[in-house]
Design an enzyme around this catalytic site. Structure first.
Site, PDB file in Angstrom:
ATOM      1  N   GLY A 237       0.820  -1.202   0.000  1.00 39.62           N
ATOM      2  CA  GLY A 237       0.000   0.000   0.000  1.00 39.62           C
ATOM      3  C   GLY A 237       0.854   1.252   0.000  1.00 39.62           C
TER       4      GLY A 237
ATOM      5  N   VAL B 267      -6.850 -12.441 -24.510  1.00 40.49           N
ATOM      6  CA  VAL B 267      -8.087 -13.159 -24.198  1.00 40.49           C
ATOM      7  C   VAL B 267      -7.722 -14.630 -24.084  1.00 40.49           C
ATOM      8  CG1 VAL B 267     -10.403 -13.761 -24.973  1.00 40.49           C
ATOM      9  CG2 VAL B 267      -9.490 -11.461 -25.425  1.00 40.49           C
TER      10      VAL B 267
ATOM     11  N   PHE C 252      -7.799  -6.037   6.292  1.00 39.61           N
ATOM     12  CA  PHE C 252      -7.483  -6.124   4.861  1.00 39.61           C
ATOM     13  C   PHE C 252      -6.007  -6.435   4.597  1.00 39.61           C
ATOM     14  CE2 PHE C 252     -10.987  -3.216   5.495  1.00 39.61           C
ATOM     15  CZ  PHE C 252     -11.918  -3.609   4.555  1.00 39.61           C
TER      16      PHE C 252
ATOM     17  N   PHE D 209     -14.940 -11.845  -5.545  1.00 37.74           N
ATOM     18  CA  PHE D 209     -13.968 -12.052  -6.616  1.00 37.74           C
ATOM     19  C   PHE D 209     -13.356 -10.746  -7.102  1.00 37.74           C
ATOM     20  CE2 PHE D 209     -15.749 -16.355  -7.578  1.00 37.74           C
ATOM     21  CZ  PHE D 209     -14.547 -17.031  -7.541  1.00 37.74           C
TER      22      PHE D 209
ATOM     23  N   TYR E 161      -2.531 -18.684  -1.793  1.00 42.01           N
ATOM     24  CA  TYR E 161      -3.300 -17.496  -1.423  1.00 42.01           C
ATOM     25  C   TYR E 161      -4.687 -17.886  -0.923  1.00 42.01           C
ATOM     26  CZ  TYR E 161      -6.498 -13.585  -2.043  1.00 42.01           C
ATOM     27  OH  TYR E 161      -7.473 -12.648  -1.846  1.00 42.01           O
TER      28      TYR E 161
ATOM     29  N   LYS F  55      -6.283 -17.739   3.053  1.00 35.56           N
ATOM     30  CA  LYS F  55      -7.521 -17.059   3.440  1.00 35.56           C
ATOM     31  C   LYS F  55      -8.502 -18.044   4.086  1.00 35.56           C
ATOM     32  CE  LYS F  55      -7.304 -12.677   1.814  1.00 35.56           C
ATOM     33  NZ  LYS F  55      -7.809 -11.458   2.448  1.00 35.56           N
TER      34      LYS F  55
ATOM     35  N   ALA G  63      -3.501  -8.370   3.792  1.00 37.24           N
ATOM     36  CA  ALA G  63      -3.081  -9.669   3.267  1.00 37.24           C
ATOM     37  C   ALA G  63      -2.430  -9.489   1.909  1.00 37.24           C
ATOM     38  CB  ALA G  63      -4.285 -10.608   3.139  1.00 37.24           C
TER      39      ALA G  63
END
Length: 335
Positions: A41, A211, A74, A170, A142, A146, A76
């Site tokens: 951050g 894509v 938050f 998501f 990950y 969680k 993480a």
């Protein structure tokens, strides 16, 4: 939603989601302290009016005291690919860090927690619409970290009377303009999320958008995903502060309830920005389900929450405004 002024600690409040939630708390009249080690951050993301502590959640006991009414968590690491390459980093911060935070809360008598979890805890579900009763089988360290935290919270609630809510979601997108006119949006380096990546193509910062697979059993052959506006997400976190009873661990999925395909996102970016967005079809990525959409029925029933910014064009327009504000692409996310 809680109305009387309270005092909250926001861990990871210098990241994308955490900073928007901190802003919402301040605008609701609450006292906010942000705890962030600035590993991903940025100090500039902490909203004006919030106290700031540069520190690690493992040391939360230094600052948590009985004056706090709750914690919104938050802090993480959240990159799936990195977690595969460096699992120890995720176990250390996400799991050991949260264990220390829970101990600090217990010691200080702070008995309310809202945890920013993830739908990655479900792994690759058999169905297309996720509910909280679906099996949890994460496919990355990950997601596993969680899920481990969710198990820890359940135990803490049962044994020590913590009142907690885990919010699983998501794809967060969009940007939020505070009442003071400060715009906060996604800032990742490197960027891995679809909407800001497509916007970078519209800006001319990338030649084309990849894509990954166009032969899925979906209307246009590309993967369908659920997108949630960051401001809707923040509102859910505030509502969650009043939801659980002592000893309860409530888990809620958050989402729009209807997904958008990769090509729908790309076409919406073209329409919103007025710029061309070249595509480059690439092979499918392993483990990418055709459709992933979150059922938010429980959040509606228990939190009284429903998304009010579910329009994809609006989400993209907000993200585009932030991308052109000269700030995007310089800040990581703490949550």
């Amino acid at each position: 939603m809680t109305t009387s002024p309270k005092k909250y600690l926001v861990t990871g409040g210098a990241g994308y989601v955490g900073s928007v939630v901190a802003t919402h708390l301040l605008e609701a009249g609450h006292e906010v302290t942000v705890l962030d080690n600035l590993a991903t951050g940025f100090r500039a993301a902490v909203p004006a009016g919030a106290a700031f502590i540069e520190g690690d959640i493992k040391d939360a006991a230094k600052w948590l005291d009985p004056s706090y009414d709750g914690v919104l968590h938050f802090a993480a690491f959240s990159q799936v690919g990195e977690s595969v390459a460096k699992p120890e980093k995720y176990w250390d911060n996400n799991v050991a860090g949260t264990l220390a935070l829970l101990a600090a809360m217990r010691s200080a008598g702070v008995r309310k927690l809202v945890f920013s979890s993830t739908a990655a805890t479900y792994g690759e579900p058999a169905g297309s619409t996720l509910t909280e009763s679906d099996p949890t089988a994460p496919t990355s360290p990950y997601g596993a970290s969680k899920l481990a935290v969710d198990h820890m919270i359940t135990g803490e609630c049962g044994a020590h009377g913590l009142a907690a809510v885990s919010l699983r979601y998501f794809n967060v997108a969009g940007a939020y303009a505070s009442r003071a006119g400060v715009l906060t949006g996604e800032r990742h380096d490197p960027e891995s999320h679809l909407i800001p990546l497509v916007l970078q193509v519209a800006q001319g910062r990338r030649e084309a958008i990849s894509v990954y697979g166009d032969d899925y059993p979906t209307p246009d052959g590309t993967c369908v995903r659920d997108y949630i506006h960051v401001a809707d997400l923040a509102e859910a976190h505030l509502l969650a502060l009043d939801a659980p009873a002592s000893g309860e661990h409530l888990i809620c999925n958050l989402g729009n309830g209807n997904g958008f395909s990769v090509r729908q996102v790309i076409e919406t970016v073209r329409e919103v920005t007025g710029h061309p967005v070249p595509e480059a079809v690439a092979p499918r990525r392993a483990g990418d389900p055709a459709v992933l959409v979150a059922s938010a029925d429980r959040a509606r029933e228990r939190l009284g929450w429903s998304p009010s910014r579910a329009d994809l064009a609006g989400i993209v327009a907000d993200a585009w405004a932030f991308a052109n504000a000269g700030q995007a692409g310089t800040e990581g996310e703490s949550a």
